[in-house]
Design a protein around this motif. Structure first.
Motif, PDB file in Angstrom:
ATOM      1  N   SER A  84       0.847  -1.189   0.000  1.00 47.21           N
ATOM      2  CA  SER A  84       0.000   0.000   0.000  1.00 47.21           C
ATOM      3  C   SER A  84       0.878   1.232   0.000  1.00 47.21           C
ATOM      4  O   SER A  84       2.077   1.164   0.283  1.00 47.21           O
ATOM      5  CB  SER A  84      -0.929   0.011   1.219  1.00 47.21           C
ATOM      6  N   ASP A  85       0.273   2.367  -0.340  1.00 50.82           N
ATOM      7  CA  ASP A  85       1.014   3.634  -0.300  1.00 50.82           C
ATOM      8  C   ASP A  85       0.789   4.362   1.022  1.00 50.82           C
ATOM      9  O   ASP A  85       0.839   5.582   1.093  1.00 50.82           O
ATOM     10  CB  ASP A  85       0.646   4.526  -1.488  1.00 50.82           C
ATOM     11  N   SER A  86       0.521   3.588   2.080  1.00 50.39           N
ATOM     12  CA  SER A  86       0.417   4.124   3.435  1.00 50.39           C
ATOM     13  C   SER A  86       1.772   4.718   3.850  1.00 50.39           C
ATOM     14  O   SER A  86       2.819   4.263   3.378  1.00 50.39           O
ATOM     15  CB  SER A  86       0.014   2.986   4.371  1.00 50.39           C
ATOM     16  N   PRO A  87       1.790   5.729   4.733  1.00 48.85           N
ATOM     17  CA  PRO A  87       0.666   6.336   5.448  1.00 48.85           C
ATOM     18  C   PRO A  87      -0.138   7.292   4.567  1.00 48.85           C
ATOM     19  O   PRO A  87       0.392   7.870   3.624  1.00 48.85           O
ATOM     20  CB  PRO A  87       1.353   7.085   6.593  1.00 48.85           C
ATOM     21  N   ALA A  88      -1.413   7.439   4.915  1.00 51.96           N
ATOM     22  CA  ALA A  88      -2.309   8.293   4.147  1.00 51.96           C
ATOM     23  C   ALA A  88      -2.880   9.373   5.053  1.00 51.96           C
ATOM     24  O   ALA A  88      -3.300   9.109   6.184  1.00 51.96           O
ATOM     25  CB  ALA A  88      -3.439   7.462   3.539  1.00 51.96           C
ATOM     26  N   LEU A  89      -2.891  10.590   4.535  1.00 51.64           N
ATOM     27  CA  LEU A  89      -3.497  11.707   5.261  1.00 51.64           C
ATOM     28  C   LEU A  89      -5.012  11.585   5.186  1.00 51.64           C
ATOM     29  O   LEU A  89      -5.581  11.245   4.143  1.00 51.64           O
ATOM     30  CB  LEU A  89      -3.030  13.024   4.649  1.00 51.64           C
ATOM     31  N   VAL A  90      -5.687  11.846   6.302  1.00 53.22           N
ATOM     32  CA  VAL A  90      -7.148  11.770   6.342  1.00 53.22           C
ATOM     33  C   VAL A  90      -7.748  12.629   5.235  1.00 53.22           C
ATOM     34  O   VAL A  90      -7.407  13.800   5.094  1.00 53.22           O
ATOM     35  CB  VAL A  90      -7.675  12.217   7.719  1.00 53.22           C
ATOM     36  N   GLY A  91      -8.623  12.027   4.456  1.00 53.86           N
ATOM     37  CA  GLY A  91      -9.253  12.716   3.333  1.00 53.86           C
ATOM     38  C   GLY A  91      -8.676  12.324   1.990  1.00 53.86           C
ATOM     39  O   GLY A  91      -9.322  12.502   0.964  1.00 53.86           O
ATOM     40  N   SER A  92      -7.461  11.776   1.978  1.00 52.24           N
ATOM     41  CA  SER A  92      -6.831  11.363   0.727  1.00 52.24           C
ATOM     42  C   SER A  92      -7.237   9.934   0.381  1.00 52.24           C
ATOM     43  O   SER A  92      -7.891   9.243   1.164  1.00 52.24           O
ATOM     44  CB  SER A  92      -5.310  11.468   0.836  1.00 52.24           C
ATOM     45  N   ASN A  93      -6.845   9.502  -0.791  1.00 49.80           N
ATOM     46  CA  ASN A  93      -7.091   8.130  -1.221  1.00 49.80           C
ATOM     47  C   ASN A  93      -5.863   7.280  -0.943  1.00 49.80           C
ATOM     48  O   ASN A  93      -4.733   7.716  -1.186  1.00 49.80           O
ATOM     49  CB  ASN A  93      -7.434   8.073  -2.705  1.00 49.80           C
ATOM     50  N   MET A  94      -6.087   6.070  -0.457  1.00 50.92           N
ATOM     51  CA  MET A  94      -5.015   5.115  -0.207  1.00 50.92           C
ATOM     52  C   MET A  94      -5.231   3.916  -1.122  1.00 50.92           C
ATOM     53  O   MET A  94      -6.350   3.405  -1.240  1.00 50.92           O
ATOM     54  CB  MET A  94      -5.004   4.694   1.261  1.00 50.92           C
TER      55      MET A  94
END
Length: 568
Positions: A84-94
């Motif tokens: 995955s492309d984690s970490p993800a900022l809240v509101g973005s797409n992961m």
């Protein structure tokens, strides 16, 4: 009466048996519970609750360690890789990516079948059958091509039919994603990608599980399971790269004084969520130079003192976010008691506007909030080699008998600390193809003034690079040098001699003409005028430069080299 209760109990028990026998998604996929699993989570767009029923007839599930896993695939076990492309900022797409790794010598062809690679030997040798699984022409799957029986087995574990995208009949794997008490089903080939919007996701560390099935006649067989940790954060993921000219190792966070350091901010935003956001960078370099605010992700800063400094960076971005809850409307200044009495005697209802609990209306639109990211580092600033220059190149004295190589002396000077080693890299004229590398220790103690002697095996043009280094720094410089040939009888030398002779004759004729002119001209006293001095000096300079053009051996030594530095 007791018999009636017994009958009713049996009826309820019989009615509940089918429900207890039915498998649910969390029964099949939720073999483990992770921290935070039992917390309530918002509905993910396009995902379903794992309380739904699971069709175990079409999609059997085996427990870990079941012997049937070994025979789920021909030729070995299929490995599955989940990233995955984690970490993800809240509101973005992961985005999650799943890739199947087949046993040796197996691959997926253009039709979605699994075939053996040509001329590839595995543990069982070469296979006479080119197919591992030929789903295109399999007789038992003829109804897949004809479209019959779709309602029976061309469905997902929850009974939803397969989407009929272009080429869907070549997709022979079913992927079931499971996280936060919800699941997502996808039909695909040997690799798939799934994206989730994180607006409604809980901040923190979560686990994603994926189970992969393959077609097997009119049912599906599990071939692999995998899980991976991902992170949703309300902090902007920030990283800073630091680089500096002449710095020997940028990863140790030790840099040189009096040379600019380039700071480049990298924001982890693979879904480009922040592309339209206004981003500000606030720098504090810890050297009492103040706070620097910029909207550019790169910045140069120079430390002028040695020591240890604490770097602090704050990144601020304005992004769409949840609007605050509506606030209660304040009551009118009239007395509640007076209003109630008035209503009682006049038989009129209390106006709605007088209710202190009425919520103010807020337009249904996206609000803007600020998100922040932080980066900290401790930098060590030391002295180092700041600059290197080649101030003279000359042929070295040739011992007798003359050696086969041409010897050249390079006089090199530097600014900053005294180097401990010098390396010379001799390359072709393009400085791309290395021909020779020589390194030598440096014994200089007070001044950085070195004479480096290097040998060249043949004539031609060379790119020469000098690198001076110590424990913390590396500084370099390069030059092009032309090495002449040694054969004095060569046509080139003969032509040069002829040119020199013609030049000498021209100079002799010119000087003779001047003398004859002066002899036959009427005598005039020489006046001590500046104009005459300038003219006479100009002629001497002209003759001097003319002689230098033909007699290269009389060039003046560089006055900076009178100290006669040591030769390396």
């Amino acid at each position: 009466m007791e018999c009636l209760y017994c009958v009713l109990g049996f009826v309820f028990l019989a009615a509940r048996l089918p429900l207890d026998a039915a498998k649910r998604f969390h029964d099949v996929l939720g073999n483990e519970r992770y921290p935070g699993y039992l917390r309530e989570h918002s509905q993910l767009n396009g995902w379903s609750s794992d309380e739904n029923d699971w069709n175990e007839r079409l999609y059997p599930m085996w427990k870990r360690g079941d012997a049937r896993w070994k025979n789920s695939w021909k030729g070995g076990r299929v490995q599955v890789v989940l990233t995955s492309d984690s970490p993800a900022l809240v509101g973005s797409n992961m985005t999650f990516a799943v890739n199947l790794v087949f046993p040796r010598c197996q691959k997926e062809d253009a039709n979605g079948n699994i075939v053996y690679e040509k001329n590839c030997r595995n543990d069982s040798g070469l296979s006479p059958d080119p197919y591992v699984y030929n789903w295109t022409t399999s007789s038992e799957d003829s109804d897949w091509e004809s479209g019959t029986g779709q309602s029976q087995h061309n469905v997902f574990p929850d009974g939803k039919p397969f989407p009929h995208h272009h080429g869907w009949k070549k997709w022979n794997f079913v992927y079931v994603f499971h996280t936060l008490g919800q699941y997502f089903q996808k039909l695909g080939r040997c690799s798939v990608r799934v994206s989730i919007n994180t607006t409604n996701m809980t901040v923190g560390t979560q686990v994603m599980e994926v189970t992969v099935y393959r077609r097997h006649g009119r049912t599906y067989i599990p071939i692999a399971q995998v899980k991976d940790v991902y992170v949703v954060t309300d902090q902007i993921p920030v990283f800073v790269t630091m680089s500096q000219r002449n710095d020997r190792n940028s990863s140790d966070e030790t840099f040189l004084r009096d040379l600019p350091i380039k700071f480049d901010v990298l924001i982890h935003d693979p879904s480009h969520f922040l592309n339209k956001s206004a981003i500000n960078y606030k720098w504090n370099f810890g050297d009492n130079t103040g706070l620097f605010v910029s909207n550019n992700h790169t910045l140069n800063h120079t430390y002028v003192l040695n020591g240890t400094f604490n770097l602090n960076l704050t990144v601020q971005a304005t992004v769409p976010g949840p609007c605050p809850p509506p606030s209660p409307r304040p009551p009118r200044p009239t007395s509640s008691l007076a209003t109630a009495l008035k209503s009682y005697y006049s038989n009129t209802p209390v106006p709605a506007g007088d209710n202190s609990l009425e919520m103010s209306k807020i337009p249904d639109e996206n609000c803007q909030i600020n998100r922040y990211g932080h980066f900290k580092a401790t930098l060590t600033i030391v002295e180092g080699i700041l600059e290197v220059n080649i101030i003279q190149i000359a042929g070295a004295p040739m011992p007798k008998p003359k050696p086969d190589n041409s010897l050249m002396d390079f006089v090199v000077t530097c600014r900053g600390t005294i180097p401990t080693e010098v390396c010379t890299v001799i390359s072709d004229p393009t400085c791309q193809i290395v021909q020779n590398v020589v390194c030598s220790p440096v014994d200089a103690e007070e001044t950085c003034l070195l004479t480096v002697r290097r040998a060249f095996s043949r004539s031609g043009t060379y790119c020469v690079n000098f690198t001076l280094g110590d424990d913390t720094s590396l500084a370099l410089t390069s030059t092009l040098i032309s090495i002449p040939g040694k054969d004095t009888a060569s046509p080139l030398r003969t032509a040069s001699g002829a040119l020199i002779s013609v030049g000498c004759l021209a100079i002799f004729v010119a000087v003779a003409a001047i003398l004859v002119y002066k002899k036959h001209k009427e005598y005039k006293p020489i006046e001590n005028r500046p104009g005459n001095m300038v003219k006479g000096r100009g002629l001497r300079v002209f003759l001097h430069h003319t002689k230098e053009g033909f007699f290269r051996g009389n060039q003046e030594k560089d006055p900076l080299l009178k100290n006669q530095p040591g030769t390396l």
